[in-house]
Motif scaffolding. Sequence first.
Motif, mmCIF file in Angstrom:
data_model
loop_
_atom_site.group_PDB
_atom_site.id
_atom_site.type_symbol
_atom_site.label_atom_id
_atom_site.label_comp_id
_atom_site.label_asym_id
_atom_site.label_seq_id
_atom_site.Cartn_x
_atom_site.Cartn_y
_atom_site.Cartn_z
ATOM 1 N N VAL A 201 10.541 -2.776 -7.088
ATOM 2 C CA VAL A 201 9.216 -2.142 -7.014
ATOM 3 C C VAL A 201 8.125 -3.226 -6.934
ATOM 4 C CG1 VAL A 201 7.542 -0.712 -8.280
ATOM 5 C CG2 VAL A 201 9.942 -0.052 -8.217
ATOM 6 N N GLY A 202 8.316 -4.296 -7.691
ATOM 7 C CA GLY A 202 7.326 -5.379 -7.697
ATOM 8 C C GLY A 202 7.187 -6.049 -6.341
ATOM 9 N N ILE A 203 8.328 -6.305 -5.695
ATOM 10 C CA ILE A 203 8.271 -6.968 -4.380
ATOM 11 C C ILE A 203 7.615 -6.041 -3.351
ATOM 12 C CG2 ILE A 203 9.670 -7.877 -2.479
ATOM 13 C CD1 ILE A 203 11.642 -8.893 -4.667
ATOM 14 N N VAL A 204 8.049 -4.766 -3.351
ATOM 15 C CA VAL A 204 7.442 -3.802 -2.411
ATOM 16 C C VAL A 204 5.940 -3.673 -2.713
ATOM 17 C CG1 VAL A 204 7.411 -1.373 -1.693
ATOM 18 C CG2 VAL A 204 9.598 -2.539 -2.046
ATOM 19 N N GLY A 205 5.617 -3.575 -3.996
ATOM 20 C CA GLY A 205 4.210 -3.458 -4.392
ATOM 21 C C GLY A 205 3.393 -4.662 -3.974
ATOM 22 N N SER A 206 3.997 -5.839 -4.047
ATOM 23 C CA SER A 206 3.281 -7.058 -3.648
ATOM 24 C C SER A 206 2.929 -7.002 -2.159
ATOM 25 C CB SER A 206 4.139 -8.290 -3.932
ATOM 26 O OG SER A 206 4.385 -8.383 -5.316
ATOM 27 N N PHE A 207 3.869 -6.479 -1.367
ATOM 28 C CA PHE A 207 3.583 -6.321 0.068
ATOM 29 C C PHE A 207 2.448 -5.319 0.284
ATOM 30 C CE2 PHE A 207 7.637 -8.365 1.225
ATOM 31 C CZ PHE A 207 7.194 -9.121 2.290
ATOM 32 N N VAL A 208 2.469 -4.232 -0.484
ATOM 33 C CA VAL A 208 1.421 -3.198 -0.351
ATOM 34 C C VAL A 208 0.055 -3.797 -0.715
ATOM 35 C CG1 VAL A 208 0.575 -0.992 -1.261
ATOM 36 C CG2 VAL A 208 3.007 -1.274 -0.743
ATOM 37 N N VAL A 209 0.003 -4.541 -1.815
ATOM 38 C CA VAL A 209 -1.262 -5.177 -2.240
ATOM 39 C C VAL A 209 -1.746 -6.142 -1.157
ATOM 40 C CG1 VAL A 209 -2.273 -6.817 -3.899
ATOM 41 C CG2 VAL A 209 -0.878 -4.916 -4.717
ATOM 42 N N SER A 210 -0.793 -6.900 -0.610
ATOM 43 C CA SER A 210 -1.149 -7.852 0.451
ATOM 44 C C SER A 210 -1.696 -7.134 1.675
ATOM 45 C CB SER A 210 0.082 -8.670 0.831
ATOM 46 O OG SER A 210 -0.225 -9.495 1.919
ATOM 47 N N ALA A 211 -1.045 -6.012 2.039
ATOM 48 C CA ALA A 211 -1.511 -5.237 3.203
ATOM 49 C C ALA A 211 -2.900 -4.657 2.937
ATOM 50 C CB ALA A 211 -0.520 -4.116 3.506
ATOM 51 N N PHE A 212 -3.122 -4.218 1.695
ATOM 52 C CA PHE A 212 -4.430 -3.677 1.305
ATOM 53 C C PHE A 212 -5.499 -4.771 1.418
ATOM 54 C CE2 PHE A 212 -7.424 -3.208 -2.334
ATOM 55 C CZ PHE A 212 -8.093 -2.073 -1.901
ATOM 56 N N THR A 213 -5.173 -5.962 0.923
ATOM 57 C CA THR A 213 -6.113 -7.087 1.012
ATOM 58 C C THR A 213 -6.371 -7.448 2.472
ATOM 59 O OG1 THR A 213 -5.147 -7.916 -1.032
ATOM 60 C CG2 THR A 213 -6.548 -9.442 0.165
ATOM 61 N N HIS A 214 -5.289 -7.410 3.262
ATOM 62 C CA HIS A 214 -5.411 -7.736 4.690
ATOM 63 C C HIS A 214 -6.347 -6.751 5.390
ATOM 64 C CE1 HIS A 214 -4.453 -9.083 8.657
ATOM 65 N NE2 HIS A 214 -3.883 -7.947 8.992
ATOM 66 N N SER A 215 -6.208 -5.463 5.057
ATOM 67 C CA SER A 215 -7.049 -4.460 5.724
ATOM 68 C C SER A 215 -8.522 -4.601 5.324
ATOM 69 C CB SER A 215 -6.554 -3.050 5.393
ATOM 70 O OG SER A 215 -6.800 -2.756 4.037
ATOM 71 N N ARG A 216 -8.767 -5.099 4.113
ATOM 72 C CA ARG A 216 -10.160 -5.239 3.647
ATOM 73 C C ARG A 216 -10.808 -6.538 4.092
ATOM 74 N NH1 ARG A 216 -10.919 -4.853 -2.447
ATOM 75 N NH2 ARG A 216 -13.001 -5.419 -1.846
ATOM 76 N N THR A 217 -10.017 -7.615 4.124
ATOM 77 C CA THR A 217 -10.626 -8.932 4.382
ATOM 78 C C THR A 217 -10.167 -9.571 5.679
ATOM 79 O OG1 THR A 217 -8.863 -10.121 3.243
ATOM 80 C CG2 THR A 217 -10.690 -9.354 1.879
ATOM 81 N N GLY A 218 -9.125 -9.013 6.287
ATOM 82 C CA GLY A 218 -8.605 -9.616 7.519
ATOM 83 C C GLY A 218 -7.754 -10.849 7.244
ATOM 84 N N VAL A 219 -7.487 -11.107 5.971
ATOM 85 C CA VAL A 219 -6.716 -12.295 5.617
ATOM 86 C C VAL A 219 -5.312 -11.897 5.215
ATOM 87 C CG1 VAL A 219 -6.601 -14.297 4.079
ATOM 88 C CG2 VAL A 219 -8.818 -13.358 4.753
ATOM 89 N N ARG A 220 -4.308 -12.476 5.908
ATOM 90 C CA ARG A 220 -2.915 -12.167 5.562
ATOM 91 C C ARG A 220 -2.459 -13.208 4.545
ATOM 92 N NH1 ARG A 220 0.502 -8.848 7.698
ATOM 93 N NH2 ARG A 220 -0.676 -8.557 9.606
ATOM 94 N N THR A 221 -1.976 -12.747 3.401
ATOM 95 C CA THR A 221 -1.665 -13.687 2.327
ATOM 96 C C THR A 221 -0.214 -13.621 1.873
ATOM 97 O OG1 THR A 221 -2.669 -12.012 0.948
ATOM 98 C CG2 THR A 221 -3.937 -14.005 1.296
ATOM 99 N N PHE A 222 0.490 -12.557 2.195
ATOM 100 C CA PHE A 222 1.876 -12.427 1.741
ATOM 101 C C PHE A 222 2.737 -12.272 2.985
ATOM 102 C CE2 PHE A 222 5.494 -10.622 -0.566
ATOM 103 C CZ PHE A 222 5.476 -11.385 -1.703
ATOM 104 N N ASP A 223 3.084 -13.397 3.596
ATOM 105 C CA ASP A 223 3.814 -13.361 4.858
ATOM 106 C C ASP A 223 5.297 -13.647 4.627
ATOM 107 O OD1 ASP A 223 3.698 -15.971 4.146
ATOM 108 O OD2 ASP A 223 2.429 -16.600 5.817
#
Lengths: 182, 100
Positions: free
Chosen positions: A65-87
């Motif tokens: 759940v943590g790994i999947v959640g980390s991807f979701v948080v990263s995607a959320f951040t990406h959609s807000r800031t345009g910055v991809r951080t969890f590749d």
Amino acid sequence: MIDSQQASEALADIDDIARRVRQSRIYNLASLLMILWGALVFAANVAAFALPRYAGYIWIAVNVVGIVGSFVVSAFTHSRTGVRTFDLRTLMAFLLFFAFGLVTCVLAHFGPRELSVFWAIYFMLFYTIAGLWVGFAFVVIGVGISALTLIGYFLAGNWFEPWMAVVNGGGLILGGLWMRRV
Amino acid sequence: MAELDDIIHQPLRLRIMAALNALPSGTGLDFPRLKKLTGATDGNLGAHIETLSKAGYVAVEKAFVGKKPQTTVTATAVGRGAFARHVAMLQEIIAARPSE
């Protein structure tokens, strides 16, 4: 026109601001991930305390759940800031880090209590080392949680899991909230 | 030799442009974060953002997030170009007249 001394000061000012912006962006994402993992670790420790026979399954589920959640948080951040951080590279680094820990656990034959301490301190070591490059807040959180984990290992007795829920899970949540204010 | 950009050269405006320029293109900073990063006061920051906006160096977007008003400031392409030229000028000054 300005002299070279003033020009140097202006460039130093620019570098300082750019460094702080980069740090702010790292803290922003890291704080969200810390709060997520803190909540999961808190829940896992409480569940393991209540259902010790299922502790292994609980921790496996929490990690997934943590790994999947980390991807979701990263995607959320990406959609807000345009910055991809969890590749993909970040995922590989996480998996290598995790695999090394797993091999260590197999070779060392840890008991359940030692396993809890090892994983907590192992992750905090990562935070602390990363903090030497990206920001002091990581070092404070890493060293603080490691120290409290060790205190619990020696002194918490039968209340070790609840102690870890508060210290490790709660510590990550509080650390994440603090990081958003630094 | 080219001249320094008078609009960007002012210390607080230089810090604002440096902060915005450190972000990926099209990404902005909200007012409170910009205030924290630059160490400016509300009034001071607002006035300097206005100057940069009039020059076309930054875009200011006001929106409501929930019930809270949020102001986001983003460096424009013109602003990024001006900032890059300003930094190049500063480097040129240092290269031309090294301090003793």
